[in-house]
Enzyme design. Structure first.
Site, PDB file in Angstrom:
ATOM      1  N   SER A 102      12.018  -2.595  -4.433  1.00  0.00           N
ATOM      2  CA  SER A 102      11.322  -1.238  -4.457  1.00  0.00           C
ATOM      3  C   SER A 102      12.719  -0.243  -4.122  1.00  0.00           C
ATOM      4  O   SER A 102      13.412  -0.796  -3.278  1.00  0.00           O
ATOM      5  CB  SER A 102      10.149  -1.084  -3.220  1.00  0.00           C
ATOM      6  OG  SER A 102      10.171   0.248  -3.116  1.00  0.00           O
ATOM      7  N   ARG A 161       9.959  13.333  -5.181  1.00  0.00           N
ATOM      8  CA  ARG A 161       9.505  12.170  -5.418  1.00  0.00           C
ATOM      9  C   ARG A 161       9.717  12.258  -7.052  1.00  0.00           C
ATOM     10  O   ARG A 161       9.801  13.248  -7.690  1.00  0.00           O
ATOM     11  CB  ARG A 161       8.371  11.866  -5.101  1.00  0.00           C
ATOM     12  CG  ARG A 161       7.951  11.724  -3.748  1.00  0.00           C
ATOM     13  CD  ARG A 161       8.384  10.451  -3.089  1.00  0.00           C
ATOM     14  NE  ARG A 161       7.756  10.600  -1.835  1.00  0.00           N
ATOM     15  CZ  ARG A 161       8.645  11.111  -0.737  1.00  0.00           C
ATOM     16  NH1 ARG A 161       9.852  11.713  -1.006  1.00  0.00           N
ATOM     17  NH2 ARG A 161       8.238  10.837   0.765  1.00  0.00           N
ATOM     18  N   LYS A 166      -8.734  13.033  -4.204  1.00  0.00           N
ATOM     19  CA  LYS A 166      -9.225  14.208  -3.614  1.00  0.00           C
ATOM     20  C   LYS A 166      -9.679  15.379  -4.743  1.00  0.00           C
ATOM     21  O   LYS A 166     -10.459  15.994  -4.411  1.00  0.00           O
ATOM     22  CB  LYS A 166      -7.937  14.717  -2.764  1.00  0.00           C
ATOM     23  CG  LYS A 166      -7.844  13.832  -1.611  1.00  0.00           C
ATOM     24  CD  LYS A 166      -6.682  13.937  -0.665  1.00  0.00           C
ATOM     25  CE  LYS A 166      -6.399  12.870   0.376  1.00  0.00           C
ATOM     26  NZ  LYS A 166      -5.552  13.356   1.355  1.00  0.00           N
ATOM     27  N   TYR A 169       8.855  -1.981   5.328  1.00  0.00           N
ATOM     28  CA  TYR A 169       8.469  -2.612   3.728  1.00  0.00           C
ATOM     29  C   TYR A 169       9.993  -2.704   3.077  1.00  0.00           C
ATOM     30  O   TYR A 169      10.129  -3.666   2.085  1.00  0.00           O
ATOM     31  CB  TYR A 169       7.551  -1.507   3.075  1.00  0.00           C
ATOM     32  CG  TYR A 169       7.426  -1.744   1.661  1.00  0.00           C
ATOM     33  CD1 TYR A 169       6.604  -2.653   1.173  1.00  0.00           C
ATOM     34  CD2 TYR A 169       7.948  -0.807   0.585  1.00  0.00           C
ATOM     35  CE1 TYR A 169       6.285  -2.780  -0.174  1.00  0.00           C
ATOM     36  CE2 TYR A 169       7.800  -0.962  -0.538  1.00  0.00           C
ATOM     37  CZ  TYR A 169       6.949  -2.117  -1.175  1.00  0.00           C
ATOM     38  OH  TYR A 169       6.670  -1.994  -2.319  1.00  0.00           O
ATOM     39  N   ALA A 213       0.346   8.092  -3.383  1.00  0.00           N
ATOM     40  CA  ALA A 213       0.014   9.338  -3.321  1.00  0.00           C
ATOM     41  C   ALA A 213      -0.393   9.802  -4.656  1.00  0.00           C
ATOM     42  O   ALA A 213      -1.563  10.632  -4.616  1.00  0.00           O
ATOM     43  CB  ALA A 213       1.459  10.144  -3.237  1.00  0.00           C
ATOM     44  N   GLY A 265       0.833  -1.270  -0.063  1.00  0.00           N
ATOM     45  CA  GLY A 265      -0.033  -0.072  -0.128  1.00  0.00           C
ATOM     46  C   GLY A 265       0.916   1.224  -0.067  1.00  0.00           C
ATOM     47  O   GLY A 265       2.227   0.813   0.021  1.00  0.00           O
ATOM     48  N   GLU A 275      -3.981   3.156  -1.263  1.00  0.00           N
ATOM     49  CA  GLU A 275      -3.681   3.897  -2.257  1.00  0.00           C
ATOM     50  C   GLU A 275      -2.442   4.771  -2.079  1.00  0.00           C
ATOM     51  O   GLU A 275      -1.937   5.101  -1.109  1.00  0.00           O
ATOM     52  CB  GLU A 275      -4.651   4.965  -2.837  1.00  0.00           C
ATOM     53  CG  GLU A 275      -5.185   6.040  -1.685  1.00  0.00           C
ATOM     54  CD  GLU A 275      -5.998   5.340  -0.724  1.00  0.00           C
ATOM     55  OE1 GLU A 275      -6.496   4.136  -0.445  1.00  0.00           O
ATOM     56  OE2 GLU A 275      -6.664   6.304  -0.043  1.00  0.00           O
TER      57      GLU A 275
HETATM   58  P1  NAD Z   1      -0.999  -4.138  -5.665  1.00  0.00           P
HETATM   59  O1  NAD Z   1      -1.231  -4.171  -4.166  1.00  0.00           O
HETATM   60  O2  NAD Z   1      -1.987  -3.620  -6.594  1.00  0.00           O
HETATM   61  O3  NAD Z   1      -0.731  -5.792  -6.307  1.00  0.00           O
HETATM   62  C1  NAD Z   1      -0.322  -6.678  -5.232  1.00  0.00           C
HETATM   63  C2  NAD Z   1      -0.961  -7.799  -5.293  1.00  0.00           C
HETATM   64  O4  NAD Z   1      -0.636  -9.146  -4.550  1.00  0.00           O
HETATM   65  C3  NAD Z   1      -2.431  -7.791  -4.898  1.00  0.00           C
HETATM   66  O5  NAD Z   1      -3.255  -7.726  -5.863  1.00  0.00           O
HETATM   67  C4  NAD Z   1      -2.682  -8.517  -3.726  1.00  0.00           C
HETATM   68  O6  NAD Z   1      -4.082  -9.165  -3.637  1.00  0.00           O
HETATM   69  C5  NAD Z   1      -1.556  -9.589  -3.982  1.00  0.00           C
HETATM   70  N1  NAD Z   1      -1.378 -10.493  -2.668  1.00  0.00           N
HETATM   71  C6  NAD Z   1      -1.061  -9.986  -1.418  1.00  0.00           C
HETATM   72  N2  NAD Z   1      -1.066 -10.930  -0.868  1.00  0.00           N
HETATM   73  C7  NAD Z   1      -1.467 -12.089  -1.449  1.00  0.00           C
HETATM   74  C8  NAD Z   1      -1.288 -13.541  -1.033  1.00  0.00           C
HETATM   75  N3  NAD Z   1      -1.109 -13.806   0.241  1.00  0.00           N
HETATM   76  N4  NAD Z   1      -1.417 -14.467  -1.997  1.00  0.00           N
HETATM   77  C9  NAD Z   1      -1.613 -13.989  -3.375  1.00  0.00           C
HETATM   78  N5  NAD Z   1      -1.625 -12.839  -3.698  1.00  0.00           N
HETATM   79  C10 NAD Z   1      -1.475 -11.681  -2.743  1.00  0.00           C
HETATM   80  O7  NAD Z   1       0.551  -3.402  -5.610  1.00  0.00           O
HETATM   81  P2  NAD Z   1       1.183  -3.059  -7.172  1.00  0.00           P
HETATM   82  O8  NAD Z   1       1.326  -1.515  -6.877  1.00  0.00           O
HETATM   83  O9  NAD Z   1       0.754  -3.805  -8.310  1.00  0.00           O
HETATM   84  O10 NAD Z   1       2.815  -3.650  -6.575  1.00  0.00           O
HETATM   85  C11 NAD Z   1       3.137  -4.906  -7.424  1.00  0.00           C
HETATM   86  C12 NAD Z   1       4.783  -4.969  -6.687  1.00  0.00           C
HETATM   87  O11 NAD Z   1       5.198  -4.026  -7.078  1.00  0.00           O
HETATM   88  C13 NAD Z   1       4.551  -5.309  -5.377  1.00  0.00           C
HETATM   89  O12 NAD Z   1       5.418  -6.346  -4.894  1.00  0.00           O
HETATM   90  C14 NAD Z   1       5.148  -3.929  -4.779  1.00  0.00           C
HETATM   91  O13 NAD Z   1       5.773  -4.046  -3.601  1.00  0.00           O
HETATM   92  C15 NAD Z   1       6.038  -3.695  -5.778  1.00  0.00           C
HETATM   93  N6  NAD Z   1       6.184  -2.098  -5.806  1.00  0.00           N
HETATM   94  C16 NAD Z   1       5.195  -1.435  -6.247  1.00  0.00           C
HETATM   95  C17 NAD Z   1       5.392  -0.012  -6.226  1.00  0.00           C
HETATM   96  C18 NAD Z   1       4.015   1.140  -6.760  1.00  0.00           C
HETATM   97  O14 NAD Z   1       4.669   2.326  -6.822  1.00  0.00           O
HETATM   98  N7  NAD Z   1       3.311   0.459  -7.163  1.00  0.00           N
HETATM   99  C19 NAD Z   1       6.599   0.303  -6.155  1.00  0.00           C
HETATM  100  C20 NAD Z   1       7.648  -0.329  -5.586  1.00  0.00           C
HETATM  101  C21 NAD Z   1       7.522  -1.618  -5.601  1.00  0.00           C
END
Ligand code: NAD
Length: 324
Positions: free
Chosen positions: A120, A219, A199, A148, A192, A80, A190
């Protein structure tokens, strides 16, 4: 036809990645603990599985007799924005570690040839504006500002350890903040850009929105199509070890708000309020991913032009569905 497994396919980046892999001609199995909230999956097959369980990782990774996926993309995480990251430390340290330990181990045992892990830039410490760019190896000695980041660092090392023991090529991306349509925009998880789009979409013309911090934090934000492009380029490269992927356009949070407001075409005032802002700045090098030919193609304004209308539409639909 190449076969790919996408873990976290019910999520934001995973959903986009599935779509891109399908466009590239792959056969795709998506796996997630939940279905995608905002779109039909583009995957050929979708399995609802809790990947914290080793047995479920095996089911996700199993094809026919003695067959393996050509490529496994591990994006599932308990995840998140800053609000969630600061309030759910135990869930992150427990759930995401279990997913990564079991997925990496089982993929290696089953003979998966290529394995991608989404880390990340939260592995880097808090920085001051103008500090020199950090390269990937400078994340150690480590001092991430939240759990995280520590979880990602540990899970990176798990994946890289397995790549040394097994004939499994591991690719690790450190994603910068990513945004775009079909991502979480409400409910507390969600990030930022989505929160600010929501918002602004909810505000009356001339209204005021609360935003965490004082607007000076710096950022950079990567549009999701660019991120997915980086994932595929990295996966098919020979780059070992972690690789940063991010848009080099740095903006303050105030500038992010101004960009959203400009795209919305509204007059909106900001009240800066106390909240979990995260680091002041992060400044890292993209030199490694640039060797694959990757470049961010979407400046912030272009990405917001593609994201804001989708969130505005979600806000309107949610309003219309609310009982009067
Ligand atoms: P997201 O939360 O939309 O997607 C992650 C998915 O993992 C979710 O759909 C969730 O239901 C699933 N999940 C959680 N627990 C689970 C479980 N026990 N079994 C199966 N599925 C499970 O996040 P995202 O933004 O799509 O991020 C994807 C990856 O990229 C993540 O590993 C996140 O840490 C990494 N990441 C994202 C960002 C970003 O800005 N969005 C930045 C850095 C890293």
């Amino acid at each position: 036809m190449k076969r790919a497994l996408v873990c976290g396919a019910g999520g934001f980046i995973g959903g986009h990645l599935v779509e891109r892999l399908k466009n590239e001609g792959y056969w795709v199995r998506g796996v997630d603990i939940k279905a995608h909230e905002y779109r039909e999956t583009a995957a050929d097959e979708f399995m609802l599985l809790d990947l914290r369980e080793a047995e479920n990782c095996r089911r996700a990774l199993t094809l026919g007799r003695n067959e393996t996926f050509d490529e496994v993309y591990q994006l599932a995480a308990d995840m998140g924005g800053m609000g969630f990251i600061h309030s759910a430390e135990c869930e992150i340290m427990h759930n995401s570690v279990l997913i990564n330990v079991h997925m990496t181990h089982t993929a290696a045992e089953l003979g998966v040839p290529r394995y991608f892990f989404s880390s990340s830039v939260c592995v880097y410490p808090d920085m001051k504006l103008g500090d020199p760019e950090m390269s990937e190896d400078q994340a150690i000695p480590a001092h991430p500002d939240n759990e995280y980041g520590w979880e990602k660092l540990y899970s990176e090392r798990v994946a890289l350890a397995y790549s040394r023991r097994y004939p499994m090529k591991v690719r690790v991306a450190r994603f910068q903040n990513c945004y775009g349509p079909y991502g979480t925009w409400t409910g507390g998880r969600e990030k930022a850009p989505a929160a600010i789009c929501r918002k602004v979409a909810e505000a009356e013309d001339g209204g005021t929105i609360p935003v965490w911090g004082d607007g000076t934090a710096v950022r950079s934000y990567t549009y999701v199509d660019d991120m997915v492009d980086g994932v595929l380029r990295l996966m098919h490269s020979d780059l070992e070890g972690p690789v940063n992927i991010g848009n080099p356009e740095y903006v303050t949070v105030k500038e992010l708000v101004e960009t959203v407001v400009a795209v919305a075409g509204k007059r909106v005032n900001v009240e800066w309020v106390k909240g979990p802002v995260g680091v002041q700045s992060r400044n890292f090098s993209n030199a490694r991913i640039y060797t694959t030919g990757w470049r961010a193609r979407y400046p912030l304004i272009e990405g917001i032009k593609r994201t804001y209308p989708w969130i505005e539409q979600q806000v309107k639909a949610a309003r219309a569905a609310r009982p009067v």
